[in-house]
Design an enzyme around this catalytic site. Structure first.
Site, short mmCIF file in Angstrom:
data_model
loop_
_atom_site.label_atom_id
_atom_site.label_comp_id
_atom_site.label_asym_id
_atom_site.label_seq_id
_atom_site.Cartn_x
_atom_site.Cartn_y
_atom_site.Cartn_z
N ASN A 1 -26.63 -26.18 -93.82
CA ASN A 1 -27.61 -27.03 -94.30
C ASN A 1 -29.20 -26.82 -94.06
OD1 ASN A 1 -27.17 -28.07 -91.76
ND2 ASN A 1 -27.84 -30.28 -92.30
N LYS B 1 -21.46 -17.31 -85.18
CA LYS B 1 -20.76 -17.34 -86.63
C LYS B 1 -21.36 -18.13 -87.19
CE LYS B 1 -17.78 -19.93 -88.47
NZ LYS B 1 -18.12 -19.71 -89.95
N GLY C 1 -22.22 -29.26 -86.68
CA GLY C 1 -21.52 -29.53 -87.85
C GLY C 1 -20.88 -30.87 -87.81
N SER C 2 -19.44 -31.19 -88.17
CA SER C 2 -18.78 -32.24 -88.54
C SER C 2 -18.32 -32.83 -87.16
CB SER C 2 -17.87 -32.04 -89.61
OG SER C 2 -16.78 -31.23 -88.93
N GLY D 1 -16.26 -30.97 -84.19
CA GLY D 1 -17.03 -31.00 -82.85
C GLY D 1 -16.11 -31.44 -82.01
N GLU E 1 -24.00 -30.84 -81.74
CA GLU E 1 -25.01 -31.87 -82.58
C GLU E 1 -24.09 -32.07 -83.72
OE1 GLU E 1 -27.13 -33.27 -84.54
OE2 GLU E 1 -27.60 -31.42 -85.37
N CYS F 1 -28.32 -33.91 -91.35
CA CYS F 1 -27.53 -34.79 -90.57
C CYS F 1 -28.40 -36.00 -90.16
CB CYS F 1 -27.36 -34.19 -89.35
SG CYS F 1 -28.48 -33.32 -88.39
N GLN G 1 -17.77 -30.32 -101.24
CA GLN G 1 -18.83 -31.31 -100.87
C GLN G 1 -18.86 -32.25 -102.27
OE1 GLN G 1 -19.13 -31.50 -97.07
NE2 GLN G 1 -20.65 -32.65 -98.17
N GLU H 1 -20.19 -40.51 -92.75
CA GLU H 1 -21.00 -39.66 -93.39
C GLU H 1 -20.88 -38.97 -94.49
OE1 GLU H 1 -21.87 -36.00 -91.04
OE2 GLU H 1 -24.17 -36.38 -91.13
N GLU I 1 -31.43 -30.15 -78.60
CA GLU I 1 -31.83 -28.83 -78.96
C GLU I 1 -33.37 -29.15 -79.15
OE1 GLU I 1 -29.19 -28.11 -82.63
OE2 GLU I 1 -28.40 -26.45 -81.04
N1 LIG Z 1 -24.71 -32.20 -88.24
C1 LIG Z 1 -25.18 -31.60 -89.18
O1 LIG Z 1 -26.25 -30.90 -89.08
C2 LIG Z 1 -24.12 -31.09 -90.10
C3 LIG Z 1 -23.11 -31.97 -90.33
N2 LIG Z 1 -22.10 -31.69 -91.35
C4 LIG Z 1 -21.09 -32.55 -91.47
O2 LIG Z 1 -19.96 -31.82 -91.60
C5 LIG Z 1 -19.16 -32.32 -92.85
C6 LIG Z 1 -18.59 -31.10 -93.36
O3 LIG Z 1 -19.19 -29.82 -93.44
P1 LIG Z 1 -18.70 -28.42 -93.11
O4 LIG Z 1 -19.65 -27.36 -93.20
O5 LIG Z 1 -17.53 -28.26 -93.59
O6 LIG Z 1 -18.46 -28.91 -91.39
P2 LIG Z 1 -17.69 -28.16 -90.40
O7 LIG Z 1 -17.92 -28.74 -89.08
O8 LIG Z 1 -16.65 -27.75 -90.92
O9 LIG Z 1 -18.43 -26.69 -90.37
C7 LIG Z 1 -19.59 -26.39 -89.38
C8 LIG Z 1 -19.25 -25.09 -88.86
O10 LIG Z 1 -18.28 -24.98 -88.11
C9 LIG Z 1 -17.21 -24.04 -88.50
N3 LIG Z 1 -15.98 -24.42 -88.40
C10 LIG Z 1 -15.13 -25.21 -89.05
N4 LIG Z 1 -13.97 -25.43 -88.41
C11 LIG Z 1 -14.10 -24.65 -87.12
C12 LIG Z 1 -12.99 -24.62 -86.27
N5 LIG Z 1 -11.90 -25.17 -85.98
N6 LIG Z 1 -13.44 -23.85 -85.08
C13 LIG Z 1 -14.76 -23.37 -84.95
N7 LIG Z 1 -15.65 -23.44 -86.11
C14 LIG Z 1 -15.22 -24.13 -87.21
C15 LIG Z 1 -17.69 -23.82 -89.90
O11 LIG Z 1 -17.20 -22.57 -90.50
P3 LIG Z 1 -16.94 -22.42 -92.13
O12 LIG Z 1 -18.45 -22.44 -92.78
O13 LIG Z 1 -16.59 -21.20 -92.16
O14 LIG Z 1 -16.08 -23.51 -92.58
C16 LIG Z 1 -19.10 -23.88 -89.95
O15 LIG Z 1 -19.77 -22.53 -89.64
C17 LIG Z 1 -20.43 -32.66 -93.76
O16 LIG Z 1 -19.95 -33.46 -94.78
C18 LIG Z 1 -21.21 -33.44 -92.72
O17 LIG Z 1 -20.85 -34.66 -92.61
C19 LIG Z 1 -22.30 -30.52 -92.14
C20 LIG Z 1 -23.35 -29.61 -92.00
C21 LIG Z 1 -24.44 -29.95 -91.10
O1 LIG Z 2 -34.45 -33.33 -90.79
C1 LIG Z 2 -34.57 -32.98 -89.48
O2 LIG Z 2 -35.76 -33.20 -89.10
C2 LIG Z 2 -33.91 -31.91 -89.33
C3 LIG Z 2 -32.53 -31.92 -89.60
C4 LIG Z 2 -31.37 -31.09 -89.46
O3 LIG Z 2 -31.83 -30.31 -88.68
C5 LIG Z 2 -30.27 -31.16 -89.97
O4 LIG Z 2 -29.87 -31.89 -90.86
O5 LIG Z 2 -29.17 -30.27 -89.21
#
Ligand SMILES: NC(=O)C1=CN([C@@H]2O[C@H](COP(=O)(O)OP(=O)(O)OC[C@H]3O[C@@H](n4cnc5c(N)ncnc54)[C@H](OP(=O)(O)O)[C@@H]3O)[C@@H](O)[C@H]2O)C=CC1
Ligand SMILES: O=C(O)CCC(=O)C(=O)O
Length: 492
Positions: free
Chosen positions: A151, A174, A227-228, A232, A249, A283, A330, A382, A461
């Site tokens: 994102n 990665k 990520g998710s 995490g 995060e 997020c 998504q 979420e 961060e």
């Molecule tokens: N806090 C935030 O900023 C974010 C939160 N999200 C949340 O995550 C949900 C799903 O999004 P998604 O992108 O699928 O999130 P994920 O947690 O699946 O992915 C985030 C990152 O982790 C990698 N990943 C996935 N599974 C593993 C694993 N087992 N070991 C190590 N790395 C891994 C992904 O790789 P790959 O891309 O190859 O799958 C990507 O680079 C969203 O709907 C949202 O709720 C998503 C994005 C940002």
């Molecule tokens: O909106 C922001 O302040 C930052 C958002 C962000 O980093 C995220 O969504 O991962």
């Protein structure tokens, strides 16, 4: 002819050992922007070896000299801002003004981290013994693994890479499979700015294989993940097995409280921007609107009018307000939550469907539910899309109780003209970030970013806190008495 991107290992573009590639798809047009080679376990091994060599060189460079490389990289990012923003809109979908903002965040954190090169302060303190001097110094961790989401394709990698670099670490990163190109470009820019080979290595590939190999690699001393929540948690468990440091995060379910004394026009603009900016894929996005019952009907009427005026479409066009969502899964996830909301008994006021602005991509209408109860899944989980849930309350205490009723704790906001109300909310809202009279999104790089409860594990961060994520603290005792002194024994 579609360009094929290779891995970046040891300062060179290298073929992957797997012979496999994935496609990088534009979510608005579904065109293939590029193919990207997939890094396998062997490639992650090679990247860690290169990073170990890079670490030996980089950790010996004084931090203010490391800063010179970052400052040069910031200048190159500035020069290439428009080109990178346009590529990001094609790769990720969000509108051009926002992708420009994403690149700007990368520039800002790069400049900020460079400044930290002259400010990595330890502490000096007294000793309990005579002729003894005590201080702390910050040391780099070593090779750090980074796994980033789609994102914020250049801002989030920069939030991690720049503080880690200024602290003297080497990196294996990665990027998300939906947005690998911006990370590759970022690291190419760092190399152009003079970063020694192997200090940052890019290994694209699926989370389940390439990401897993990074998390489990014994040569990697710390993981920084955004990520998710589910991913995490898995990463944290894996890191615990090897006592590996992990900073997380994760998601948010961010509330905005609008009180009956608020400037409603200001609140309206903030809610619409927070909920539907970046197509709700932040997020920090506003996903719960907690409205004081006295202004509820008026606010909802104005909210509907303003949201209806948003134009959904290709983020490259200047008239677009809301771009596509990132991918098919998504889109389906958002549809699933709309179904759940209806089944739970919430009232769908607006949107709720895919939309077609004349392109084949993943477009979804800005969506608003009302009559939402705090325990409903659409108010708890979420969604990560343009979906806003409205919950009515009768006073501040109830508003805060509702706001805190979630497993997440990232961002929060309150609109009020009463200073006592504002300070009570600052004190009581369970979140890493609270805005007063401003939306839940829009963090600045010199403040700590992160959350509590299910959003994170205590690290932050950005800001000076980011240096803590990427350093170890060493306590140093210098005894210049010339004789053996015994702490706790000679001092009593
Ligand atoms: N806090 C935030 O900023 C974010 C939160 N999200 C949340 O995550 C949900 C799903 O999004 P998604 O992108 O699928 O999130 P994920 O947690 O699946 O992915 C985030 C990152 O982790 C990698 N990943 C996935 N599974 C593993 C694993 N087992 N070991 C190590 N790395 C891994 C992904 O790789 P790959 O891309 O190859 O799958 C990507 O680079 C969203 O709907 C949202 O709720 C998503 C994005 C940002
Ligand atoms: O909106 C922001 O302040 C930052 C958002 C962000 O980093 C995220 O969504 O991962």
């Amino acid at each position: 002819m579609v360009t094929e991107y290779k891995l970046l290992i040891g300062g060179e573009s290298r073929d992957s050992s797997t012979g496999e590639t994935f496609d990088d798809i534009n979510p608005a047009t579904l065109e293939n922007l590029a193919t990207v080679q997939i890094a396998g376990i062997e490639d992650v091994d090679r990247a860690v070896e290169a990073a170990e060599k890079g670490f030996k060189v980089w950790s010996e460079v004084p931090a203010p000299k490391r800063a010179d490389v970052l400052l040069k990289a910031a200048r190159i990012l500035q020069e290439r801002k428009e080109e990178l923003a346009a590529l990001m809109t094609e790769e990720m979908g969000k509108v051009l003004s926002e992708t420009g903002g994403d690149v700007q965040e990368a520039i800002d954190i790069t400049n900020y981290a460079a400044g930290e090169g002259r400010r990595m302060f330890g502490e000096t303190t007294t000793s309990e013994l005579k002729d003894k001097f005590c201080m702390t110094v910050l040391r780099p961790i070593g090779v750090v693994g980074m796994i980033t989401p789609w994102n914020f394709p250049i801002a989030i990698p920069s939030w991690k890479i720049m503080p880690a670099l200024i602290a003297g670490n080497a990196i294996v990163i990665k990027p998300a499979s939906d947005t690998p190109l911006l990370s590759i470009k970022l690291v190419e820019i760092l190399m152009e700015a003079g970063l020694p080979p192997g200090v940052v290595n890019v290994v694209p590939g699926p989370g389940g294989s390439t990401g897993k190999a990074i998390v489990q690699h014994p040569g990697i001393r710390a993981i920084s993940f955004t990520g998710s929540l589910d991913t995490g948690k898995w990463i944290m468990e894996e890191c615990a097995k090897n006592m590996k440091r992990v900073s997380l995060e994760l998601g948010g379910k961010n509330p905005v409280i609008v009180m009956d004394d608020a400037n409603l026009e200001l609140a309206l603009e903030g809610v619409v921007w927070g909920a539907f900016g970046t197509t709700g894929q932040r997020c920090t996005a506003t996903s719960r609107l907690i409205l004081h019952e006295k202004i509820k009907d008026e606010f909802i009427a104005r909210l509907l009018a303003k949201t209806k005026s948003l134009r959904v479409g290709n983020g490259l066009l200047p008239e677009t307000d809301v771009g596509p969502v990132i991918n098919k899964s998504q889109l389906e996830r958002i549809e699933k939550y709309v179904r759940i909301g209806k089944e739970e008994g919430a009232t769908l006021l607006l949107g709720g469907n895919r939309t077609d602005p004349g392109l084949p991509g993943y477009f979804f209408e800005p969506t608003i539910f009302t009559d939402v109860r705090p325990e409903m899944r659409i108010a708890q989980e979420e969604i990560f899309g343009p979906v806003l849930s409205i919950i009515a309350v009768s006073d501040l205490d109830e508003a805060i109780e509702v706001a805190n009723n979630t497993k997440y704790g990232l961002s929060s906001a309150i609109y009020t003209d009463n200073v006592r109300t504002a300070f009570r909310a600052i004190d009581k809202l369970e979140a890493g970030i609270t805005y007063v009279n401003a939306p839940t999104i829009g963090a600045e790089v010199h403040l700590p970013f992160g959350g509590i409860k299910g959003t994170g594990n205590g690290f932050r961060e950005a800001g000076t806190e980011a240096i803590k994520e990427f350093t170890e603290v060493k306590a140093v005792y210098i005894d210049y008495s010339g004789r053996l002194q015994k702490a706790q024994i000679d001092t009593v």
